[in-house]
Design a protein around this motif. Sequence first.
Motif, mmCIF file in Angstrom:
data_model
loop_
_atom_site.group_PDB
_atom_site.id
_atom_site.type_symbol
_atom_site.label_atom_id
_atom_site.label_comp_id
_atom_site.label_asym_id
_atom_site.label_seq_id
_atom_site.Cartn_x
_atom_site.Cartn_y
_atom_site.Cartn_z
ATOM 1 N N LEU A 72 133.599 7.738 -81.919
ATOM 2 C CA LEU A 72 132.580 7.544 -80.888
ATOM 3 C C LEU A 72 131.624 6.408 -81.236
ATOM 4 O O LEU A 72 131.053 5.784 -80.345
ATOM 5 C CB LEU A 72 131.813 8.844 -80.658
ATOM 6 C CG LEU A 72 132.616 9.980 -80.006
ATOM 7 C CD1 LEU A 72 131.760 11.231 -79.857
ATOM 8 C CD2 LEU A 72 133.181 9.565 -78.656
ATOM 9 N N GLU A 73 131.442 6.140 -82.520
ATOM 10 C CA GLU A 73 130.655 4.968 -82.914
ATOM 11 C C GLU A 73 131.419 3.682 -82.606
ATOM 12 O O GLU A 73 130.853 2.699 -82.131
ATOM 13 C CB GLU A 73 130.316 5.035 -84.405
ATOM 14 C CG GLU A 73 129.277 6.076 -84.763
ATOM 15 C CD GLU A 73 129.021 6.137 -86.252
ATOM 16 O OE1 GLU A 73 129.684 5.375 -87.010
ATOM 17 O OE2 GLU A 73 128.173 6.940 -86.677
ATOM 18 N N GLN A 74 132.721 3.720 -82.885
ATOM 19 C CA GLN A 74 133.565 2.543 -82.686
ATOM 20 C C GLN A 74 133.847 2.271 -81.218
ATOM 21 O O GLN A 74 133.933 1.123 -80.773
ATOM 22 C CB GLN A 74 134.879 2.747 -83.451
ATOM 23 C CG GLN A 74 135.951 1.692 -83.218
ATOM 24 C CD GLN A 74 137.166 1.945 -84.077
ATOM 25 O OE1 GLN A 74 137.136 1.728 -85.280
ATOM 26 N NE2 GLN A 74 138.261 2.415 -83.477
ATOM 27 N N HIS A 75 134.004 3.351 -80.431
ATOM 28 C CA HIS A 75 134.449 3.240 -79.038
ATOM 29 C C HIS A 75 133.648 4.238 -78.196
ATOM 30 O O HIS A 75 134.159 5.296 -77.810
ATOM 31 C CB HIS A 75 135.953 3.533 -78.984
ATOM 32 C CG HIS A 75 136.588 3.310 -77.662
ATOM 33 N ND1 HIS A 75 137.947 3.486 -77.463
ATOM 34 C CD2 HIS A 75 136.094 2.937 -76.454
ATOM 35 C CE1 HIS A 75 138.236 3.230 -76.198
ATOM 36 N NE2 HIS A 75 137.130 2.905 -75.579
ATOM 37 N N LEU A 100 128.685 17.045 -81.223
ATOM 38 C CA LEU A 100 128.739 15.655 -81.680
ATOM 39 C C LEU A 100 129.189 14.694 -80.581
ATOM 40 O O LEU A 100 129.061 13.484 -80.733
ATOM 41 C CB LEU A 100 129.681 15.541 -82.887
ATOM 42 C CG LEU A 100 129.176 16.160 -84.193
ATOM 43 C CD1 LEU A 100 130.301 16.199 -85.227
ATOM 44 C CD2 LEU A 100 127.987 15.385 -84.732
ATOM 45 N N GLY A 101 129.742 15.227 -79.499
ATOM 46 C CA GLY A 101 130.120 14.351 -78.393
ATOM 47 C C GLY A 101 131.513 14.540 -77.846
ATOM 48 O O GLY A 101 131.908 13.821 -76.928
ATOM 49 N N THR A 141 125.050 10.879 -71.774
ATOM 50 C CA THR A 141 124.197 10.677 -72.944
ATOM 51 C C THR A 141 124.978 9.912 -73.984
ATOM 52 O O THR A 141 126.208 9.886 -73.973
ATOM 53 C CB THR A 141 123.754 12.030 -73.542
ATOM 54 O OG1 THR A 141 124.919 12.838 -73.765
ATOM 55 C CG2 THR A 141 122.818 12.758 -72.609
ATOM 56 N N ALA A 142 124.271 9.321 -74.924
ATOM 57 C CA ALA A 142 124.926 8.503 -75.939
ATOM 58 C C ALA A 142 125.712 9.377 -76.901
ATOM 59 O O ALA A 142 125.360 10.533 -77.134
ATOM 60 C CB ALA A 142 123.883 7.712 -76.709
#
Length: 358
Positions: A72-75, A100-101, A141-142
């Motif tokens: 999720l950080e990368q994409h 965490l998403g 949300t992020a």
Amino acid sequence: MNRIKVLVVDDSAMMRKAVRQILETDPDIEVIGTARDGEDALRKDQELHPDVITLDINMPVMDGLTSLTLLLEQHPEVQVVMVSSLTQEGAITTFEAMELGAFDYVAKPSGTVSSNLHVVGRELIAKVKGAAQQKRRRRRTAPGSTRPAPAVKKSVPIGENRETSFRKVVVIGVSTGGPGTLMEILPQLPANLDAALIVVQHMPPTFTASFAKRLDDYCPLSFREAKAGDKLARGEGMVAPGGYHLVLKKNALRDDVMVRLTSQPEKSLFIPSVDVTMNSVLDLFGRRTVGVLLTGMGSDGAEAMVRIRQAGGITIAEDRSTAVVFGMPREAIERGGAEIVAPSYNIAKEIVKAVNRI
């Protein structure tokens, strides 16, 4: 419409093959690659740019939670459906992943036995499609910030000094896409809600206790997994346990209402069944029932919503614009069982208004 591009991540070659075969039975889905662990998934994600990733939780080299965070950080636009084992530990890790998403999860029916995954093929396809739809709507949300703020600790511990003589019950039915939707709605309900609350979420037996604990941590209302003999109380919520239907029984001598768990009817498509619980509540509370039907496949709950509305109760269905799977709410709407239709972000307000109207 472009086909949904999926990356399948699992350390088992047999499982990767099984998931691919299931997904490719749907013409709208294209499996563009597979990965054997988290590190491999990060490489393949950069190379292939999938819309959705199915991600195993228990993997060597890099586990599912670590992989999820890095993916999720990368994409940030990618949607992830976790593939979880049916254990208590698996349930806890699954809900951590969703905080965490992760978009949603699908449970392996028998641990890591790949052949049994075909039992949940329809659910897997529906959740992949729902994840792709959510991607197109734009993430609300992020990544990493989907966890709601913990609720203020209850001043009265659950089960103590409870008001068990009450007049209103809210029953929420939900299936595919439910955990994320409920975590959007239920934390908005006030601790002093003038009703008892029952949630019927189609979920495996080993998952409902962990889910109820998660709701209790993040909602002003107290929540617990329902057990036989529990008493409904004003301003408290309970989650129907997986593997049983939740019905209510009136205790006339003490003027309270107790939970009864039953395996009947055995032929229900879903256990717990939304229809069974809603009908049981309606039989005791009549027009003082509020029925809510959210995202999910099929029609469970639609018939009971019609009955609740005909009896003078209030019914609320989730709007197509936010439903992960517009099956259950659509059935209620088309049958005339939804007095109010609202997007998920307005459902809590509609519940409070409905309770106050009664």
